[in-house]
Enzyme design. Structure first.
Site, PDB file in Angstrom:
ATOM      1  N   TYR A 109       0.152  -7.736   2.911  1.00 41.07           N
ATOM      2  CA  TYR A 109       0.220  -6.222   2.628  1.00 41.07           C
ATOM      3  C   TYR A 109      -1.301  -6.229   2.615  1.00 41.07           C
ATOM      4  CZ  TYR A 109       0.308  -1.668  -0.396  1.00 41.07           C
ATOM      5  OH  TYR A 109      -0.393  -0.865  -0.530  1.00 41.07           O
ATOM      6  N   GLU A 197      -1.647   2.316   3.936  1.00 51.27           N
ATOM      7  CA  GLU A 197      -1.445   1.397   3.258  1.00 51.27           C
ATOM      8  C   GLU A 197      -0.885   0.791   4.710  1.00 51.27           C
ATOM      9  OE1 GLU A 197       1.158   1.154  -0.592  1.00 51.27           O
ATOM     10  OE2 GLU A 197       2.560   1.361   1.283  1.00 51.27           O
TER      11      GLU A 197
END
Ligand code: ADP
Ligand code: MG
Length: 388
Positions: A109, A197
């Site tokens: 991530y 993101e």
């Protein structure tokens, strides 16, 4: 402002961030053509909506032949995809991204965002990619790497290196991963993002480092310097009322309550919402009518507020400074001629030309409930909302 994954991919490419091959399609047959052009034996068919969690909601599927690509595209295009982030109505899928299937070895991530408390950009990264990062943050906070970025310097090579080491990435891909992080930061900064993101950032069997998914949100206040971004807006993904307000030039945010607020000044609007909540009510919106509101603007504001069936009361709170109370009062009276007032209207006005404003409201014959203080106005609005 949010954009789709396929649009974010194009932006990332401009910043030399490598991405797996793929192209957007608007029809099932186009989807098939794209897959054929891409070649290979596995393709991901990905619904394009402004929400994450598509995989779990059935919006990301793998196809193993061209027929399957076409079939999946057929099911997805036109559907309303419901994910954890869309609400129960879901979001309309009008395009799908056909992406080359990749051999994933590990998923990470990576997110760039603004840390308000620290007043700086921050890079969040985790080896637990692919899953809900909110869950990782809650259950395993030690698995989130947090790197604050000095915005006058930017993400340094050393910082990127340090993060990649902390993520325990294979030594063979570290240099590539560092480059990706630096490219992502550059895109975040130059495009005035409030969020970039990548979940997941993947390492492939072939040793490539790719953002497999990309979520990009821009700071609306910086859009004036990005005409190239403004055209990327997809009205089908936006809240209809917020769009109408945007067109009328009104800063408006849709909320869940039933007391609509029309206020001049963002600070006073916030205080009005707080006061409503203090007395046990719920605001239906944030709306700042601004300093130089015209009759047209006030009318537009009333139309927007009354278009919501949830709205049970309208509360107008005006502090007359540059904006004169009589101008607002005239606006209210005119607006009520154009749109029929179907809910009680509570008005509190103070300041410049207050008496004149009150007189205009009184002489209009409209069933307006007046209040002297913000507390009194909020209390009246809350009890009226409860009665409806
Ligand atoms: P979302 O976050 O909205 O669910 P993602 O694009 O992150 O959508 O996809 C969800 C998951 O699907 C990824 O974590 C990955 O495991 C898998 N996936 C997505 N794209 C591909 C692809 N091109 N090839 C193989 N697997 C993929
Ligand atoms: Mg994802």
């Amino acid at each position: 402002m949010k954009i789709h994954e396929y649009q974010a991919r194009e932006i990332l490419q401009d910043f030399d961030v490598p991405i797996p091959a793929g192209k957007v399609a608007e029809t099932p047959s186009q989807a098939r053509e794209v897959a054929e052009q891409l070649g290979g034996t596995v393709w991901a068919v990905k619904a394009q909506v402004h929400a994450g969690g598509r995989g779990k909601g059935g919006g990301v599927k793998l196809a193993r032949n061209l027929e399957q690509v076409e079939e999946l595209a057929k099911t997805m295009i036109g559907m309303r995809l419901v994910t954890k982030q869309t609400g129960s109505d879901g979001a309309l899928v009008s395009k799908v991204l056909i992406q080359q299937g990749v051999n994933i070895v590990s998923e990470y991530y990576v997110g760039f965002l603004i840390d308000r408390a620290n007043q700086s950009p921050v890079l969040l990264a985790s080896s637990e990619g692919g899953m809900e990062i909110e869950k990782v943050a809650a259950d395993f906070p030690e698995k989130i790497v947090k790197e604050y970025i000095d915005s006058s310097v930017g993400l340094t090579k050393e910082q990127a290196k340090d993060v990649v080491v902390k993520l325990n990435m294979d030594e063979k891909v570290r240099e590539k991963a560092e480059k990706v992080l630096l490219g992502l930061w550059k895109a975040f900064k130059e495009k005035d993002c409030s969020l970039l993101e990548i979940n997941p950032l993947i390492v492939t069997k072939e040793g490539e480092v790719f953002p497999l998914d990309a979520k990009m949100t821009f700071d609306d206040n910086a859009l004036y310097r990005h005409p190239e971004l403004e055209v990327l807006i997809d009205p089908s993904q936006e809240d209809e009322t917020e769009l109408k307000a945007h067109e009328a030039g009104l800063p408006y945010i849709q909320l869940d309550g039933n007391i609509a607020c029309l206020v001049n000044g963002a600070g006073l609007a916030m205080a009005t919402m707080d006061t409503i909540k203090l007395f046990g009510g719920e605001p239906a919106n944030f709306l700042d009518i601004g300093g130089g509101a015209s009759v047209e603007k006030v009318t537009a504001a009333f139309e927007i507020m009354l278009s919501k069936p949830e709205v049970k009361v309208i509360l107008v709170n005006i502090f007359g400074g540059i904006m004169k109370c009589d101008t607002i009062a005239e606006g209210i009276v005119e607006a009520c001629k154009v749109v029929s007032l179907t809910v009680p209207l509570v008005v509190r006005m103070k300041g410049t030309h207050e008496d004149l404003g009150k007189q205009i409201l009184k002489e209009s014959g409209l069933p307006i409930i007046t209040a002297e203080t913000l507390g009194e106005a909020a209390l009246k609005a809350v009890s009226l909302a409860k009665e409806q």
